[in-house]
Design an enzyme around this catalytic site. Structure first.
Site, PDB file in Angstrom:
ATOM      1  N   THR A   1       0.865  -1.181   0.000  1.00 29.56           N
ATOM      2  CA  THR A   1       0.000   0.000   0.000  1.00 29.56           C
ATOM      3  C   THR A   1       0.897   1.225   0.000  1.00 29.56           C
ATOM      4  O   THR A   1       1.975   1.199   0.576  1.00 29.56           O
ATOM      5  CB  THR A   1      -0.869   0.067   1.268  1.00 29.56           C
ATOM      6  OG1 THR A   1       0.003   0.140   2.399  1.00 29.56           O
ATOM      7  CG2 THR A   1      -1.761  -1.129   1.391  1.00 29.56           C
TER       8      THR A   1
ATOM      9  N   GLU B   1      -5.972  -3.848  -0.034  1.00 28.74           N
ATOM     10  CA  GLU B   1      -6.202  -4.935   0.934  1.00 28.74           C
ATOM     11  C   GLU B   1      -7.383  -5.818   0.546  1.00 28.74           C
ATOM     12  O   GLU B   1      -7.646  -6.818   1.190  1.00 28.74           O
ATOM     13  CB  GLU B   1      -6.466  -4.337   2.325  1.00 28.74           C
ATOM     14  CG  GLU B   1      -5.250  -3.735   3.006  1.00 28.74           C
ATOM     15  CD  GLU B   1      -5.032  -2.255   2.677  1.00 28.74           C
ATOM     16  OE1 GLU B   1      -5.525  -1.802   1.625  1.00 28.74           O
ATOM     17  OE2 GLU B   1      -4.356  -1.569   3.464  1.00 28.74           O
TER      18      GLU B   1
ATOM     19  N   LYS C   1     -14.143  18.037  11.262  1.00 31.54           N
ATOM     20  CA  LYS C   1     -15.099  18.108  12.373  1.00 31.54           C
ATOM     21  C   LYS C   1     -15.307  19.567  12.765  1.00 31.54           C
ATOM     22  O   LYS C   1     -14.476  20.177  13.409  1.00 31.54           O
ATOM     23  CB  LYS C   1     -14.603  17.281  13.554  1.00 31.54           C
ATOM     24  CG  LYS C   1     -14.509  15.818  13.183  1.00 31.54           C
ATOM     25  CD  LYS C   1     -14.284  14.905  14.367  1.00 31.54           C
ATOM     26  CE  LYS C   1     -14.022  13.486  13.887  1.00 31.54           C
ATOM     27  NZ  LYS C   1     -12.636  13.220  13.506  1.00 31.54           N
TER      28      LYS C   1
ATOM     29  N   TRP D   1     -19.774  16.538  11.295  1.00 29.78           N
ATOM     30  CA  TRP D   1     -18.819  16.128  10.268  1.00 29.78           C
ATOM     31  C   TRP D   1     -19.118  16.752   8.926  1.00 29.78           C
ATOM     32  O   TRP D   1     -20.253  16.807   8.491  1.00 29.78           O
ATOM     33  CB  TRP D   1     -18.849  14.599  10.110  1.00 29.78           C
ATOM     34  CG  TRP D   1     -18.187  13.874  11.233  1.00 29.78           C
ATOM     35  CD1 TRP D   1     -17.834  14.390  12.442  1.00 29.78           C
ATOM     36  CD2 TRP D   1     -17.816  12.496  11.256  1.00 29.78           C
ATOM     37  NE1 TRP D   1     -17.263  13.419  13.223  1.00 29.78           N
ATOM     38  CE2 TRP D   1     -17.241  12.247  12.515  1.00 29.78           C
ATOM     39  CE3 TRP D   1     -17.911  11.453  10.340  1.00 29.78           C
ATOM     40  CZ2 TRP D   1     -16.755  10.998  12.881  1.00 29.78           C
ATOM     41  CZ3 TRP D   1     -17.432  10.208  10.696  1.00 29.78           C
ATOM     42  CH2 TRP D   1     -16.854   9.989  11.957  1.00 29.78           C
TER      43      TRP D   1
HETATM   44  P1  AMP Z   1      -5.722   1.907  -2.424  1.00 35.30           P
HETATM   45  O1  AMP Z   1      -5.509   0.798  -1.488  1.00 35.30           O
HETATM   46  O2  AMP Z   1      -4.493   2.718  -2.666  1.00 35.30           O
HETATM   47  O3  AMP Z   1      -6.338   1.428  -3.689  1.00 35.30           O
HETATM   48  O4  AMP Z   1      -6.735   2.931  -1.760  1.00 35.30           O
HETATM   49  C1  AMP Z   1      -7.968   2.508  -1.241  1.00 35.30           C
HETATM   50  C2  AMP Z   1      -8.745   3.702  -0.783  1.00 35.30           C
HETATM   51  O5  AMP Z   1      -9.081   4.545  -1.892  1.00 35.30           O
HETATM   52  C3  AMP Z   1     -10.083   3.364  -0.170  1.00 35.30           C
HETATM   53  O6  AMP Z   1      -9.962   2.969   1.176  1.00 35.30           O
HETATM   54  C4  AMP Z   1     -10.838   4.672  -0.338  1.00 35.30           C
HETATM   55  O7  AMP Z   1     -10.503   5.605   0.667  1.00 35.30           O
HETATM   56  C5  AMP Z   1     -10.310   5.192  -1.656  1.00 35.30           C
HETATM   57  N1  AMP Z   1     -11.252   4.849  -2.730  1.00 35.30           N
HETATM   58  C6  AMP Z   1     -11.205   3.825  -3.588  1.00 35.30           C
HETATM   59  N2  AMP Z   1     -12.242   3.859  -4.442  1.00 35.30           N
HETATM   60  C7  AMP Z   1     -12.992   4.938  -4.105  1.00 35.30           C
HETATM   61  C8  AMP Z   1     -14.198   5.520  -4.598  1.00 35.30           C
HETATM   62  N3  AMP Z   1     -14.854   5.020  -5.621  1.00 35.30           N
HETATM   63  N4  AMP Z   1     -14.657   6.619  -3.960  1.00 35.30           N
HETATM   64  C9  AMP Z   1     -14.002   7.160  -2.913  1.00 35.30           C
HETATM   65  N5  AMP Z   1     -12.856   6.668  -2.427  1.00 35.30           N
HETATM   66  C10 AMP Z   1     -12.349   5.563  -3.004  1.00 35.30           C
END
Ligand code: AMP
Length: 546
Positions: free
Chosen positions: A190, A335, A443, A448
């Protein structure tokens, strides 16, 4: 329940990645795979060729004395050679560690050493990246450059060899080994916003089940009749698992290689006529701008899967109204292999007005079967699925992580569930809406404010290119939103113009306390806004300007 269960009498064949490519070779031998190469040209071959060369990769690993479970890294764009590695390396029993080239140098060094990569297969583009860090990754025994013999660069990398030369010397006969389906197949770190990246280790079983679940129309819709262009990189969560899904259904793949800009993508779309595109919003902004500038329509495209960050309403509209393309909003995480929810076209949408449908499309979608999810409060109590109450989003399922690689941190795992770090609502039809990252939510006086909703509303302004909302300290309300925005080059819009534009789109008390125009915004290696440093930089902005 008392008594003994009666055990079913079905075979337990292991779900292995080699099985996917064998199936593809037998069932879809002539499916085309088209790639733009780093060398600049377009390459074409078939699934049958890919299967054959994956076996040559496996023979090469054997020659290099690679043992099952050893980590073999790739640092490459989306292309046919990367595709072969997906099957050759994992099928052999080794673990393909796909490296994100956009990580900072220290992060690259960290993950290569942490994964203990033995060899790195590298695209021409990224050779200099490895040369620069070579002295810090001495555990790596060799570098295999993904190019033709005559394109082999002069490099300071020690033990650098040419992929095509090596492959030419290998037989295409290889009997894929059979082993426990729970064995690791690939890994991805990540990119995180703080601390070291964390390793996510996918198993053969999780990968195959995820691929099976992804192909249907309720998910990504990768039928044998489709031709798709994955702009989502193969170095980030396996291009959302699409290479594996394509092996199941025989969908034609068009790999964009290093050409991720609007003009290069359009050139490929025009030539290959894909009906499905997949990628993050930033890429589509570039493509849509390019299409506007040349006044053309994406004729062949029927669906565009958008995930990784929230799809703004303006993008949902633009794809539909200018290009007749349906935006499939999806949400997932590294993940989660990554698919969690998908907002695919369904019969329910048919009965909605276009406006209502757009509102629905802006939600991140419903879980694909296999993913369970719930929202909880700080005491980990489950909250109602009423579409209004929001809480921490927890998930579980057969393709969701249960521990990071060589990392004892268990803070994300709650009673068999994974805490996504996202804050969300879930409605009575199981549509999930991301409100914010739990770290980014603002906040204000105990209430929120969703930074994502604000950003999406603001970026709908035709003269703004990108927007980022962060919380800044405030004497009365603790925290108030600040909007950082990049204007189009010729634009002269003012703070007041932006606030007026927003005034009928969001609740009044959500209006940012200030709009600051900036030239650029920082992003993580996966293209998400990097807010940590901005929050520090602007922490006292409102106190100082009050
Ligand atoms: P990653 O592991 O780098 O792919 O990031 C995952 C994170 O990206 C998620 O926990 C979300 O916070 C964000 N994310 C992924 N898809 C979306 C979406 N369609 N809308 C908003 N946030 C997203």
């Amino acid at each position: 329940m008392t008594g003994q269960l009666l055990v079913g009498q079905m075979m337990e064949r292991p779900l292995l990645i080699s099985g996917l490519i064998e199936h593809a070779e037998q069932t879809h031998p002539n499916t085309e795979i088209v790639s733009r190469r780093c060398e600049g040209d377009i390459h074409r071959y078939t699934m049958k060729d890919a299967a054959k060369r994956s076996r040559q990769v496996a023979n090469l690993l054997q020659r290099l004395n690679i043992a099952p479970g050893d980590r073999i890294a790739s640092l490459a764009w989306n292309g046919y050679r990367h595709f072969e590695l997906y099957f050759g390396v994992s099928g052999y029993g080794a673990v393909l560690h796909t490296i994100n080239p956009r990580l900072f140098a220290e992060q690259l060094v960290y993950i290569i050493n942490h994964a203990e990569d033995r060899y790195i297969f590298v695209d021409l583009t990224f050779v200099p990246l490895l040369e620069a860090i070579q002295e810090h990754i001495q555990g790596v025994e060799g570098f295999i450059v993904l190019c033709d013999e005559d394109k082999m660069p002069a490099t300071s990398l020690s033990n650098a060899q040419c992929y095509e030369t090596l492959l030419n010397n290998e037989s295409d006969v290889f009997a894929w080994p059979e082993f426990d389906e729970r064995a690791a197949a690939s890994m991805c770190y990540t990119s995180g916003t703080t601390g070291n990246p964390k390793g996510v280790l996918y198993s053969h079983r999780s990968t195959v089940i995820h691929a099976m679940a992804s192909v249907g129309e309720e998910a990504l819709g990768l039928a044998s009749t489709s031709c798709f262009l994955p702009v989502v990189p193969m170095f980030h969560v396996n291009a959302w698992g699409t290479p594996y899904s394509a092996a199941i259904t025989g969908a034609k793949q068009v790999f964009p290689g290093p050409g991720m800009d609007g003009a290069s993508l359009w050139e490929l779309i025009d030539a290959e006529q894909p009906d499905l595109l997949l990628g993050v919003p930033t890429v589509w902004l570039m493509l849509l701008n390019h299409m506007d500038s040349i006044g053309k329509k994406l004729e062949s495209v029927k669906n565009v899967v958008v995930g990784g960050s929230a799809a703004p309403m303006s993008m949902i509209r633009k794809f539909q109204e200018s290009h007749d393309a349906f935006l499939i909003h999806a949400w997932g995480m590294t993940e989660m292999s990554p698919i969690g929810t998908v907002n695919s076209h369904n019969n329910h949408m048919e009965s909605l007005s276009l406006e209502e449908r757009y509102q629905l499309q802006a939600k991140q979608g419903r879980p694909v079967y296999g993913v369970e999810m719930k929202i909880v409060n700080d005491a980990n109590e489950t909250l109602p699925r009423d579409g209004k109450t929001f809480g921490r989003l927890l998930v579980r399922g057969p393709w969701i992580i249960n521990g990071y690689y060589k990392n004892d941190d268990t803070s994300s795992f709650v009673d068999g569930w994974f805490d996504t770090g996202d804050v969300a609502t879930i409605d009575s039809n199981n549509y999930m809406t991301i409100v914010d990252r739990s770290k980014d939510v603002i906040k204000s006086g105990g209430e929120w404010i969703s930074s994502i909703d604000l950003e999406n509303a603001a970026v709908g302004h035709p003269e703004l290119v990108e927007c980022c909302v962060i919380g800044a300290r405030h004497a009365k309300w603790d925290e108030r939103p600040l909007l950082l925005a990049i204007r189009k080059p010729e634009s002269t819009i003012t703070e007041q113009d932006v606030l007026e534009y927003l005034s009928d789109k969001i609740a009044k008390w959500w209006l940012p306390d200030a709009v600051i125009f900036v030239d650029s915004l920082p992003h993580t290696a996966t293209g998400k806004l990097l807010k940590v440093d901005l929050r520090k930089e602007y922490e006292n902005f409102l106190l100082e300007t009050a």
